[in-house]
Design an enzyme around this catalytic site. Structure first.
Site, PDB file in Angstrom:
ATOM      1  N   THR A 156       0.894  -1.159   0.057  1.00 50.50           N
ATOM      2  CA  THR A 156      -0.037   0.029   0.010  1.00 50.50           C
ATOM      3  C   THR A 156       0.889   1.233   0.017  1.00 50.50           C
ATOM      4  O   THR A 156       1.227   1.794  -1.000  1.00 50.50           O
ATOM      5  CB  THR A 156      -0.914  -0.013   1.133  1.00 50.50           C
ATOM      6  OG1 THR A 156      -0.188  -0.331   2.496  1.00 50.50           O
ATOM      7  CG2 THR A 156      -2.152  -1.069   1.155  1.00 50.50           C
ATOM      8  N   LYS A 182       3.835  -6.774   3.844  1.00 52.06           N
ATOM      9  CA  LYS A 182       3.936  -5.551   3.596  1.00 52.06           C
ATOM     10  C   LYS A 182       3.277  -4.777   4.911  1.00 52.06           C
ATOM     11  O   LYS A 182       2.759  -5.464   5.836  1.00 52.06           O
ATOM     12  CB  LYS A 182       2.635  -5.342   2.514  1.00 52.06           C
ATOM     13  CG  LYS A 182       1.198  -5.607   3.050  1.00 52.06           C
ATOM     14  CD  LYS A 182       0.166  -4.890   3.729  1.00 52.06           C
ATOM     15  CE  LYS A 182       0.331  -3.457   3.238  1.00 52.06           C
ATOM     16  NZ  LYS A 182      -0.590  -2.801   4.235  1.00 52.06           N
ATOM     17  N   THR A 193      -0.503  -1.297   9.190  1.00 50.06           N
ATOM     18  CA  THR A 193      -1.171  -2.265   8.652  1.00 50.06           C
ATOM     19  C   THR A 193      -0.207  -3.379   8.264  1.00 50.06           C
ATOM     20  O   THR A 193       0.486  -2.680   7.301  1.00 50.06           O
ATOM     21  CB  THR A 193      -2.419  -1.642   7.684  1.00 50.06           C
ATOM     22  OG1 THR A 193      -3.032  -0.958   8.697  1.00 50.06           O
ATOM     23  CG2 THR A 193      -2.675  -2.922   7.272  1.00 50.06           C
ATOM     24  N   GLU A 280       6.533   4.773   7.284  1.00 48.21           N
ATOM     25  CA  GLU A 280       6.042   6.021   6.564  1.00 48.21           C
ATOM     26  C   GLU A 280       7.126   7.194   7.000  1.00 48.21           C
ATOM     27  O   GLU A 280       6.948   7.510   8.031  1.00 48.21           O
ATOM     28  CB  GLU A 280       4.604   6.274   6.930  1.00 48.21           C
ATOM     29  CG  GLU A 280       3.984   5.246   6.192  1.00 48.21           C
ATOM     30  CD  GLU A 280       2.315   5.314   6.419  1.00 48.21           C
ATOM     31  OE1 GLU A 280       1.721   4.703   5.804  1.00 48.21           O
ATOM     32  OE2 GLU A 280       2.332   5.866   7.397  1.00 48.21           O
ATOM     33  N   ASN A 404       0.389  10.426   5.565  1.00 45.75           N
ATOM     34  CA  ASN A 404      -1.012  10.037   6.324  1.00 45.75           C
ATOM     35  C   ASN A 404      -2.082  11.103   6.076  1.00 45.75           C
ATOM     36  O   ASN A 404      -3.179  10.694   6.040  1.00 45.75           O
ATOM     37  CB  ASN A 404      -0.813   9.719   7.854  1.00 45.75           C
ATOM     38  CG  ASN A 404      -0.380   8.335   7.947  1.00 45.75           C
ATOM     39  OD1 ASN A 404      -0.897   7.358   7.825  1.00 45.75           O
ATOM     40  ND2 ASN A 404       1.096   8.380   8.071  1.00 45.75           N
ATOM     41  N   SER A 409      -5.613  10.597  -1.136  1.00 47.03           N
ATOM     42  CA  SER A 409      -5.675  11.432  -2.276  1.00 47.03           C
ATOM     43  C   SER A 409      -5.369  10.727  -3.444  1.00 47.03           C
ATOM     44  O   SER A 409      -4.638   9.653  -3.476  1.00 47.03           O
ATOM     45  CB  SER A 409      -4.545  12.661  -2.085  1.00 47.03           C
ATOM     46  OG  SER A 409      -4.884  13.347  -0.836  1.00 47.03           O
TER      47      SER A 409
END
Length: 409
Positions: A156, A182, A193, A280, A404, A409
């Site tokens: 993702t 992932k 996640t 991230e 985040n 978007s």
């Protein structure tokens, strides 16, 4: 960019006898994006799973838990990215079940032999019709060598695919273990996640397979944190096809069990650490070693208190040796009878705190030299027992907020 992750070499990922993988594009979120992955598992294989403890768990998690608890022989996995099918109520369950039924027809198995998995945006209806339409293409793509492609298709917000293989000798036979995962954000047990799939051609009994998976999860995916958020969809699956030719492992105290468990743990820890390295916006990879605890759980609690602290994580992003934040996190970790005067804290090998306060010999430039590194260890001695635990975390950067804020978007 991810912290010290070598580019994935597809040739290094070893096929597992009894497992085929196909990838297709369903156009769930982006047209042309390969977002649907199908595993076909040979008859006789055994499958174990552990899942998120989030009470708002996704529809596919509930289905997987039910099918595994009922003891069904699992013959297929179907995974989609782009939509989590979480927070979708009865409709989400029906859509996931429709995908299982369609996969069963495609592969000639029963619907309760298909485990569904989803990852992506929560609270949006799953486009089951698109996934079902992609199944024939995924089936046509079946190959035992599609592990690298699968690692990419389940991503993702990940920047890099995550996969690993190893081999071990068991009973005179070469046993292979290969896995993919992932995850990048919303990472915190239980589980962290993330989706993880590890397969081996070893023969092992179902109870010991589940025991092995639980141990591997506790010491890998349940030992990482990126942001302290526990996902609705976390799933970790271990498949054993039994096609390596070894005698079935039925004794948890045997050398064969220990050898296979060590190899599964090796692959699982690589994947879990890769998730943190690809956290991230991460710029630092932080290993938190806690030893001398009265229990494993309290060592883990201290590690998590530090690893998920926004103040600690932002200090590491800034390479600022504001190390009192580490002491504060230890203090609120929930150990009510903790004697802080016995604690030692080191940044790599630099002794920062001792006897309840700053080490008199510690100098700011020592801490600064360590904080400038991309990989840093926080080493803590509680000096109250014999237990230890390790937690892996990362820093918080400006990019974490940006990623985040713009997720949909």
């Amino acid at each position: 960019m991810p912290v010290n992750i070598a580019p994935l070499d597809p040739a290094a990922l070893l096929p597992i006898a009894g497992v085929e993988i196909g990838i297709a594009s369903a156009g769930i979120k982006k047209v042309g994006r390969k977002d649907t992955t199908l595993f076909r598992i040979a008859p006789g294989a055994r499958v174990a799973g552990v899942f998120t403890l989030n009470r708002f768990c996704a529809a596919p998690v509930r289905i997987c838990q039910g099918y595994l608890a009922a003891g069904h022989e699992i013959r297929a996995l179907v995974i989609n990215t782009g939509n989590a099918n979480a927070g979708t109520g009865v409709d989400g369950m029906q859509r996931a079940q429709a995908i299982c039924a369609a996969t069963a027809v495609e592969l000639g198995v029963e619907a309760n032999q298909v485990l569904p998995f989803s990852t992506g945006v929560i609270l949006e209806s799953l486009p089951a019709d698109k996934i079902i339409a992609a199944l024939p293409a995924a089936k046509a793509d079946f190959s035992a060598s599609n592990w690298a492609e699968a690692a990419s298709s389940i991503m993702t917000t990940d920047i890099v695919p995550k996969a690993s293989s190893t081999q071990v000798q068991i009973g005179g036979k070469t046993v292979t273990i290969t896995g993919i995962a992932k995850g990048s954000g919303m990472i915190h047990p239980n589980m962290a996640t993330m989706l993880g799939y590890v397969a081996t051609d070893a023969a092992i009994s179902q109870p010991l397979l589940q025991q092995m998976l639980k141990y591997a999860a506790d010491h890998s995916f349940n030992s990482i944190t990126v942001d302290g958020d526990t996902s609705t969809n976390d799933s970790f699956i271990l498949i054993a096809t039994g096609q390596a030719g070894n005698d079935e492992i039925v004794d948890a105290n045997s050398a064969d069990f220990a050898a296979l468990q060590a190899a599964v743990l090796q692959v699982s820890q690589f994947l879990a650490q890769a998730i943190v390295r690809d956290g991230e916006g991460a710029t630092k990879f932080i290993t938190i070693n806690v030893e001398g605890g009265a229990s494993y759980d309290e060592c883990k609690a201290v590690g998590y208190a530090i690893g998920r602290s926004p103040l600690v994580k932002t200090a590491f992003f800034a390479s600022d040796p504001n190390l009192g934040r580490i002491l504060a996190a230890i203090g609120y970790a929930g150990i009510n009878d903790l004697d802080v005067d016995n604690i030692e804290v080191r940044l790599d090998d630099v002794l920062v705190a001792i006897n309840g306060g700053r080490n008199p010999d510690y100098r700011e430039e020592q801490g600064q030299a360590v904080m400038n590194k991309a990989e840093i260890a926080i080493n803590i001695k509680l000096n109250r027992g014999e237990h230890k635990a390790t937690v892996w975390s990362c820093d918080f950067s400006y990019d974490y907020v940006k990623i985040n804020a713009e997720y949909r978007s």
